[in-house]
Design a protein around this motif. Structure first.
Motif, mmCIF file in Angstrom:
data_model
loop_
_atom_site.group_PDB
_atom_site.id
_atom_site.type_symbol
_atom_site.label_atom_id
_atom_site.label_comp_id
_atom_site.label_asym_id
_atom_site.label_seq_id
_atom_site.Cartn_x
_atom_site.Cartn_y
_atom_site.Cartn_z
ATOM 1 N N ILE A 180 18.484 93.900 -55.789
ATOM 2 C CA ILE A 180 19.530 93.004 -56.271
ATOM 3 C C ILE A 180 20.257 92.460 -55.051
ATOM 4 O O ILE A 180 20.611 93.212 -54.146
ATOM 5 C CB ILE A 180 20.524 93.749 -57.190
ATOM 6 N N PHE A 181 20.461 91.146 -55.025
ATOM 7 C CA PHE A 181 21.152 90.500 -53.922
ATOM 8 C C PHE A 181 22.492 89.978 -54.412
ATOM 9 O O PHE A 181 22.574 89.346 -55.457
ATOM 10 C CB PHE A 181 20.323 89.343 -53.361
ATOM 11 N N LEU A 182 23.542 90.272 -53.650
ATOM 12 C CA LEU A 182 24.872 89.774 -53.960
ATOM 13 C C LEU A 182 25.334 88.903 -52.806
ATOM 14 O O LEU A 182 25.231 89.308 -51.649
ATOM 15 C CB LEU A 182 25.859 90.932 -54.137
ATOM 16 N N GLN A 183 25.844 87.733 -53.117
ATOM 17 C CA GLN A 183 26.441 86.854 -52.117
ATOM 18 C C GLN A 183 27.900 86.688 -52.484
ATOM 19 O O GLN A 183 28.218 86.240 -53.582
ATOM 20 C CB GLN A 183 25.749 85.498 -52.095
ATOM 21 N N VAL A 184 28.778 87.067 -51.560
ATOM 22 C CA VAL A 184 30.210 87.055 -51.822
ATOM 23 C C VAL A 184 30.873 86.105 -50.835
ATOM 24 O O VAL A 184 30.613 86.166 -49.629
ATOM 25 C CB VAL A 184 30.809 88.471 -51.674
ATOM 26 N N ASP A 185 31.720 85.229 -51.348
ATOM 27 C CA ASP A 185 32.466 84.295 -50.511
ATOM 28 C C ASP A 185 33.324 85.082 -49.522
ATOM 29 O O ASP A 185 33.961 86.062 -49.891
ATOM 30 C CB ASP A 185 33.346 83.412 -51.390
ATOM 31 N N THR A 186 33.317 84.663 -48.261
ATOM 32 C CA THR A 186 34.040 85.407 -47.231
ATOM 33 C C THR A 186 35.549 85.335 -47.414
ATOM 34 O O THR A 186 36.270 86.197 -46.911
ATOM 35 C CB THR A 186 33.675 84.909 -45.823
ATOM 36 N N SER A 187 36.053 84.340 -48.119
ATOM 37 C CA SER A 187 37.499 84.258 -48.345
ATOM 38 C C SER A 187 37.965 85.286 -49.381
ATOM 39 O O SER A 187 39.143 85.577 -49.480
ATOM 40 C CB SER A 187 37.889 82.857 -48.807
ATOM 41 N N LEU A 188 37.031 85.862 -50.122
ATOM 42 C CA LEU A 188 37.346 86.853 -51.142
ATOM 43 C C LEU A 188 37.377 88.246 -50.532
ATOM 44 O O LEU A 188 36.530 88.588 -49.717
ATOM 45 C CB LEU A 188 36.266 86.795 -52.236
ATOM 46 N N LYS A 189 38.360 89.033 -50.901
ATOM 47 C CA LYS A 189 38.452 90.408 -50.416
ATOM 48 C C LYS A 189 37.488 91.260 -51.238
ATOM 49 O O LYS A 189 37.696 91.481 -52.429
ATOM 50 C CB LYS A 189 39.893 90.906 -50.573
ATOM 51 N N PHE A 190 36.404 91.722 -50.605
ATOM 52 C CA PHE A 190 35.338 92.423 -51.319
ATOM 53 C C PHE A 190 34.738 93.457 -50.388
ATOM 54 O O PHE A 190 34.355 93.151 -49.267
ATOM 55 C CB PHE A 190 34.264 91.406 -51.722
ATOM 56 N N SER A 191 34.632 94.696 -50.848
ATOM 57 C CA SER A 191 34.100 95.749 -49.986
ATOM 58 C C SER A 191 32.723 96.193 -50.460
ATOM 59 O O SER A 191 32.387 96.101 -51.636
ATOM 60 C CB SER A 191 35.042 96.954 -49.960
ATOM 61 N N LYS A 192 31.953 96.691 -49.510
ATOM 62 C CA LYS A 192 30.622 97.212 -49.808
ATOM 63 C C LYS A 192 30.743 98.443 -50.697
ATOM 64 O O LYS A 192 29.908 98.686 -51.563
ATOM 65 C CB LYS A 192 29.917 97.548 -48.492
#
Length: 128
Positions: free
Chosen positions: A77-89
């Motif tokens: 599964i591949f996830l692409q998250v916008d860098t402006s969004l606060k998102f942790s691994k």
């Protein structure tokens, strides 16, 4: 600078393209052993990732996709998250563990980090 040139400078706005941080969850071992379905895991992540405190509202900020059968990282599964969004691994690990618990197979699988942006779900050996 003349008035025309100043006007042209102010009217041309450069549109920034979104940059994405990419995460991978490798589910090859449990999918090949028929312990879980790749489609079910993808759907679960799409429905349960919170963006701005809301579930199921990914928009353009988060993209969840699964690999093709021909891809070298099959059953991933591949996830692409916008860098402006606060998102942790770590949030991805939390959601995957929650998914495995819901499916009732958390006792047989373990989630380990194998790279800076990669998680691997492996089948535990019988003697563990």
């Amino acid at each position: 600078m003349s008035a025309e040139q100043k006007e042209q400078v102010h009217t041309t706005k450069v549109k920034k393209e979104k940059t994405y941080k990419k995460f991978t969850v490798d589910l090859n071992s449990p999918v090949s052993n028929k312990l879980l379905s790749l489609e079910a895991a993808t759907k679960y992540l799409q429905q349960n990732i919170k963006v701005g405190g809301l579930k199921n509202k990914l928009g353009d900020s988060v993209k969840v996709s699964q690999s093709d059968k021909k891809d070298k990282l099959k059953n991933s599964i591949f996830l692409q998250v916008d860098t402006s969004l606060k998102f942790s691994k770590r949030y991805i690990r939390y959601l995957m563990k929650k998914f495995l618990k819901r499916e009732g197979i958390v006792r047989y699988l373990t989630i380990t980090s194998t790279g800076p942006n990669i998680y691997t779900v492996k089948v535990l050996r019988k003697n563990e």
